[in-house]
Design an enzyme around this catalytic site. Structure first.
Site, PDB file in Angstrom:
ATOM      1  N   LYS A  90       0.807  -1.221   0.000  1.00 44.53           N
ATOM      2  CA  LYS A  90       0.000   0.000   0.000  1.00 44.53           C
ATOM      3  C   LYS A  90       0.844   1.277   0.000  1.00 44.53           C
ATOM      4  CE  LYS A  90      -4.440  -1.616   1.011  1.00 44.53           C
ATOM      5  NZ  LYS A  90      -4.354  -2.909   1.713  1.00 44.53           N
ATOM      6  N   GLU A 112      -9.713   6.652   3.457  1.00 41.60           N
ATOM      7  CA  GLU A 112     -10.561   5.666   4.108  1.00 41.60           C
ATOM      8  C   GLU A 112      -9.683   4.480   4.481  1.00 41.60           C
ATOM      9  OE1 GLU A 112      -9.967   5.774   0.944  1.00 41.60           O
ATOM     10  OE2 GLU A 112      -9.405   3.693   0.603  1.00 41.60           O
ATOM     11  N   SER A 378       1.600  -9.892  -0.789  1.00 43.88           N
ATOM     12  CA  SER A 378       1.250  -8.474  -0.681  1.00 43.88           C
ATOM     13  C   SER A 378       1.551  -7.869   0.681  1.00 43.88           C
ATOM     14  CB  SER A 378      -0.222  -8.273  -1.030  1.00 43.88           C
ATOM     15  OG  SER A 378      -1.055  -9.086  -0.232  1.00 43.88           O
TER      16      SER A 378
HETATM   17  C1  PLP Z   1      -5.206  -3.971   1.518  1.00 45.15           C
HETATM   18  C2  PLP Z   1      -4.506  -5.227   1.253  1.00 45.15           C
HETATM   19  C3  PLP Z   1      -4.883  -6.085   0.203  1.00 45.15           C
HETATM   20  C4  PLP Z   1      -6.089  -5.851  -0.654  1.00 45.15           C
HETATM   21  O1  PLP Z   1      -6.067  -4.701  -1.425  1.00 45.15           O
HETATM   22  P1  PLP Z   1      -5.783  -4.738  -3.001  1.00 45.15           P
HETATM   23  O2  PLP Z   1      -6.107  -3.360  -3.431  1.00 45.15           O
HETATM   24  O3  PLP Z   1      -6.687  -5.766  -3.596  1.00 45.15           O
HETATM   25  O4  PLP Z   1      -4.361  -5.095  -3.177  1.00 45.15           O
HETATM   26  C5  PLP Z   1      -4.130  -7.214  -0.035  1.00 45.15           C
HETATM   27  N1  PLP Z   1      -3.069  -7.527   0.748  1.00 45.15           N
HETATM   28  C6  PLP Z   1      -2.682  -6.736   1.766  1.00 45.15           C
HETATM   29  C7  PLP Z   1      -1.514  -7.140   2.582  1.00 45.15           C
HETATM   30  C8  PLP Z   1      -3.384  -5.570   2.064  1.00 45.15           C
HETATM   31  O5  PLP Z   1      -2.995  -4.793   3.079  1.00 45.15           O
END
Ligand code: PLP
Length: 397
Positions: A90, A112, A378
């Protein structure tokens, strides 16, 4: 030949657009007219890449997961977005948008947040860049995500609880937009995923595209080819997936796969699998796939993973789904929990529950032994430890 780039008016095929109240028109128009020039400006690019490197720790490594590869009899690589500052992808978007906001002369940021990850990333860059930061968060989410609320406060952000609706992410987006309407001149709305009115889906995709840009070079170095056989990412709003897909969209032999949160199962009413259970509709300024009832009322999503708990999805993914360029599968809470435990034990990496949804697809899909499969890790699992430990107690020894 399909075109997966956004059109000048903000569409991916039939999906996208900017369905906004009159009061936001000037702000959205300003962004639409300026975002591409700003992103391509060499000065912006240099500052953005410097911060990604020295502040967030990029490039994130591409790790060959040897034991996991042995288990699934193929070659599995993990793109380590979990090693970014603040623990997820993010921050890539937050850094970029905060720089844009400065260029537009804005001194105040609203955002948000659901799980709090985007709120923390935003509060972090606001501290770094000396900007005022207000984060809207559903009152229910505030209860569920205490540590991230504490982090945001520590970083100097104002966290405003939202008591409307079901008091979760969807309601927080509504309130952030309302705030923006009331303070349009000095405020930038720092949206956290590839959703919302044009240009946000394309803007956030381009800021996350650093992931696939790095991946191309890392694959080349490790395997001799830029192209893996398959790329897998979890999909909430869809930003980490859009980022790791981006530079491969026009490489048709690279298989692109998204993992949606099935929750308790896509045939129950406790799910967040938007593409697999939703229908076309408008949510938060964009025409895409939306979870809704027969009357078009948005239904309440559910997933064990707060970051995937959203009833919409970015229009790019609706388009990739419709055209078949990417495939989307559903993963239940239990499957994700098992995958998180497995990665922890096999590779010594505790993944975020969101990322664990992508890992869980290894159990559902078969890959040849000579295939190269890249999974976008992610985020890291610290924030989910409570939930993961509960699951662990239910495991047989
Ligand atoms: C917020 C988040 C997501 C989901 O958001 P996307 O916009 O679909 O990437 C996925 N993995 C992590 C670790 C997150 O913090």
């Amino acid at each position: 030949m399909n075109d997966y780039q956004v059109s000048r008016t903000g569409y991916y095929g039939e999906f996208g657009g900017a369905f906004i109240p009159e009061m936001l028109y000037a702000n959205i128009k300003e962004l639409q007219d300026s975002y591409l020039d700003m992103l391509e400006d060499p000065g912006f690019r240099e500052t953005y890449l410097d911060l990604l490197r020295d502040y967030s720790g990029r490039p994130t490594p591409l790790f060959f997961a040897k034991r996991l590869s042995g288990q699934y009899r193929t070659n599995i690589y993990l793109k380590r977005e979990d090693l970014n500052h603040t623990g997820a992808h993010k921050i890539n978007n937050a850094i970029g948008q905060a720089l844009l906001a400065k260029k537009l002369g804005k001194r105040r940021i609203v955002a948000e947040t659901g799980a709090g990850q985007h709120g923390v990333a935003t509060a972090t860059v606001c501290a770094l860049m000396d900007m005022k930061c207000t984060v809207y968060m559903g009152a229910e989410d505030i209860k569920r995500q205490k540590p991230n609320v504490g982090r945001m406060k520590m970083l100097g952000a104002k966290v405003i609880p939202v008591y409307q609706g079901n008091q979760t992410l969807k309601d927080a987006v509504n309130e952030a937009m309302r705030d923006w309407i009331s303070h349009p001149a000095e405020t930038h709305y720092l949206l956290g995923s590839v959703v919302g009115p044009h240009p946000y889906p394309d803007l956030v995709t381009r800021l996350q595209a650093i992931i696939s840009e790095e991946l191309k070079g890392q694959m080349k170095e490790k395997t001799g080819s830029e192209d893996p056989g398959t790329i897998i990412a979890c999909v909430g709003g869809g930003s980490n997936a859009a980022g790791i897909f981006y530079h491969y969209l026009d490489h048709p032999h690279v298989r692109l796969i998204g993992a949606e949160a099935a929750g308790k199962g896509i045939h129950t009413n406790k799910t967040a699998a938007t593409l697999l259970t939703g229908r076309p509709g408008v949510l938060h300024g964009s025409f895409s796939s939306v979870m809704q009832d027969d009357d078009g009322q948005i239904t309440e999503p559910y997933s064990i993973s707060a970051g995937l708990d959203y009833p919409g999805i970015g229009p790019l993914h609706a388009h990739l789904h419709q055209t078949g360029r990417a495939e989307y599968y559903a993963v239940t809470d239990d499957e994700a929990l098992d995958a998180a435990l497995n990665l922890s034990r096999k590779e010594g990496i505790i993944p975020a529950l969101e990322s664990a949804h992508a890992l869980a697809l290894l159990d559902k899909l078969d890959f040849p032994p000579d295939e190269h499969v890249v999974i976008n890790l992610s985020g890291r699992g610290d924030k989910d430890l409570q939930t993961l430990l509960q699951h662990l107690e239910n495991e047989p020894d």
